[in-house]
Design an enzyme around this catalytic site. Structure first.
Site, mmCIF file in Angstrom:
data_model
loop_
_atom_site.group_PDB
_atom_site.id
_atom_site.type_symbol
_atom_site.label_atom_id
_atom_site.label_comp_id
_atom_site.label_asym_id
_atom_site.label_seq_id
_atom_site.Cartn_x
_atom_site.Cartn_y
_atom_site.Cartn_z
ATOM 1 N N HIS A 163 -3.270 2.568 -0.968
ATOM 2 C CA HIS A 163 -2.918 1.574 -1.988
ATOM 3 C C HIS A 163 -2.863 2.210 -3.377
ATOM 4 O O HIS A 163 -3.001 1.534 -4.383
ATOM 5 C CB HIS A 163 -3.912 0.406 -1.998
ATOM 6 C CG HIS A 163 -4.238 -0.120 -0.643
ATOM 7 N ND1 HIS A 163 -3.443 -1.031 0.011
ATOM 8 C CD2 HIS A 163 -5.258 0.179 0.213
ATOM 9 C CE1 HIS A 163 -3.970 -1.294 1.203
ATOM 10 N NE2 HIS A 163 -5.056 -0.566 1.349
ATOM 11 N N SER A 293 12.042 17.557 -22.024
ATOM 12 C CA SER A 293 12.489 16.391 -22.786
ATOM 13 C C SER A 293 13.151 16.858 -24.068
ATOM 14 O O SER A 293 12.671 17.791 -24.711
ATOM 15 C CB SER A 293 11.293 15.476 -23.111
ATOM 16 O OG SER A 293 11.640 14.508 -24.084
#
Length: 488
Positions: A163, A293
């Site tokens: 999870h 970036s």
């Protein structure tokens, strides 16, 4: 001012749309496999094969005609073919005329008795087979890279996640084996799909071989021999006994289903790597001059894994095309399959090729940061070790319920430090400072050794690699050392 027509005439390659699959990403070998040159030269080879087989079975076809066809397999006038297709609106007849123009002696017997699907479908089957061979070698290399990675890190403990929440420890190598297990399934699926491919052979207009029965004056045995001979000469062991004008489009479904499944595997692997990169535990390769970036110089974005996920999603969606096509093939065939198949078959193999190139490149250069992994373990392990601590206290004469309550209270205090104050998990220190736990203080560090929490993970890795992975890679051993090449 320049007219629109004049502008179009002056358009160069940068002024027209090109699919990024071939122009930007795909390997040369896969791009060639679905190229016009491969397609139309294969058509000519099939016309030659048909003529040779018909001649061998007694039809009046001369050596001179055969030699002329052989000499012009790759001599394709694409401009003439384009003009012919524009005039006839029929791609196969356009290429029959183009081939006949450079083979005037053979012109009368080119395409003798055949329907368009003789060259169209049989060529598709050849390209599908050859495409699978390209992909299988690359998939084997991906498995091999991750096999070595799993072996290297089979003893390195790491937090498991269920999870996306910290769970019982596993090892970095064991997690990689989860990836390999999926790819191993894909390897077997691709091998099965390739091995199940048969040739359409020579079946005529509606699959009844009526035209060939007429050519051979009702001699059924010669018609069967022709089908078998052309199939063997084209490199296939058998042909489909039953087909309409085309081979069943369920074959396309089968091929693209296994490629879509491969896409799902690659997407899952690269998603895991992206999540691990966010945790700074594992990273894909990052080159010295690579820019993460344009705005944030410090960033090391997992661009390869992101691209792989992006293309894998495209690969997974392409299987809907042949599913719809197979469902609407009226009676013996309808032509609404043609334009769709020109796109989806090539795109599926090109996309799978790119996905595997990326996945191999990523797998070759995975970087692991053990210190970061260790820090994350120490943040969670004290909570996970509570049951072991309780058991050890009981062995030393303690009361299980009383011990459980003591640890529950200390765990809540430690959790508050982590969640509310942003501090480190100090549960172990609290236990060490609590006299109640003095009977186990001397063995506490041993109880918290991460390797004692991974179960049989290292042994599972060893058994899996030896018993399942290495035998599966056996047929590809000579191809495993070729390094990946990324175009961009």
């Amino acid at each position: 001012m320049m007219s629109s027509t004049a502008k179009l005439l002056k358009m160069d390659e940068h002024s027209r749309y090109k699919t990024p699959l071939s122009s930007r990403y795909a390997s040369e070998e896969m791009a060639y496999n679905f190229s016009d040159m491969k397609k139309f030269s294969t058509w000519r080879k099939l016309w030659l094969t048909l003529a040779e087989a018909e001649r061998a079975l007694g039809l009046n076809i001369s050596d001179e005609q055969i030699k002329e066809m052989k000499a012009n397999i790759d001599n394709i006038d694409f401009d003439m073919a384009a003009k012919e297709e524009k005039a006839t609106r029929h791609d196969v007849m356009a290429h029959v005329h183009t081939f006949a123009a450079c083979c005037p002696k053979a012109a009368p017997i080119i395409h003798l008795g055949a329907t368009s699907c003789y060259v169209g479908d049989n060529t598709d089957l050849i390209m599908l087979r050859d495409g699978f061979n390209i992909l299988l070698s690359k998939l084997a290399r991906c498995i091999h890279c991750l096999e070595k990675f799993a072996e290297t890190y089979r003893f390195l403990p790491t937090l498991g996640f269920t999870h996306m929440q910290p769970a019982q420890l596993t090892t970095v190598g064991k997690r990689a084996c989860l990836w390999v297990a999926d790819l191993l399934t894909d390897l077997k699926n691709l091998e099965r799909a390739r091995n199940n491919l048969k040739f359409r052979g020579v079946k005529g207009t509606t699959g009844t071989q009526a035209s060939f029965l007429q050519l051979f004056e009702g001699n059924e045995e010669k018609v069967k021999q022709l089908d078998e001979l052309v199939t063997e000469m084209s490199g296939f062991q058998s042909a489909y006994l039953i087909c309409g004008q085309t081979y069943s489009r369920k074959v396309d479904v089968d091929c693209l289903c296994v490629l879509a499944s491969l896409g799902a595997s690659a997407h899952k692997i690269c998603t895991d790597i992206r999540l691990l990169a966010s945790l700074k535990e594992v990273e894909e390769p990052f080159e010295k001059s690579q820019i993460g970036s344009s705005a944030m110089p410090y960033k090391r974005n997992p661009m390869r894994s992101e691209r792989c996920c992006s293309l894998a999603r495209h690969l997974m969606t392409l299987v809907t095309d042949p599913l719809h096509t197979a469902s609407v093939q009226w009676m013996e065939r309808t032509l609404d399959d043609s334009a769709n198949r020109r796109i989806c078959l090539a795109e599926a193999f090109l996309t799978a090729d790119i996905v595997l190139n990326l996945l191999q490149n990523i797998s070759e250069g995975l970087v692991v940061y053990p210190k970061v992994i260790e820090r994350h373990i120490h943040q969670e392990l004290p909570f996970m070790a509570s049951e072991n601590i309780i058991m050890e206290m009981v062995k030393s004469g303690g009361n299980r319920q009383e011990c459980h309550e003591k640890i529950r209270v200390l765990s809540q205090l430690a959790a508050a430090v982590v969640k509310e104050d942003g501090g480190a998990n100090d549960l172990v220190q609290r236990i060490k400072e609590d006299s109640y736990f003095s009977p186990i203080h001397s063995v506490l560090d041993k109880l918290l050794d991460p390797i004692s929490f991974v179960g049989r993970a290292p042994q599972q890795v060893k058994e899996f690699l030896e018993q399942e992975v290495q035998p599966a890679l056996g047929p590809y051993r000579e191809q495993l050392t070729k390094e990946s090449v990324l175009n961009v």
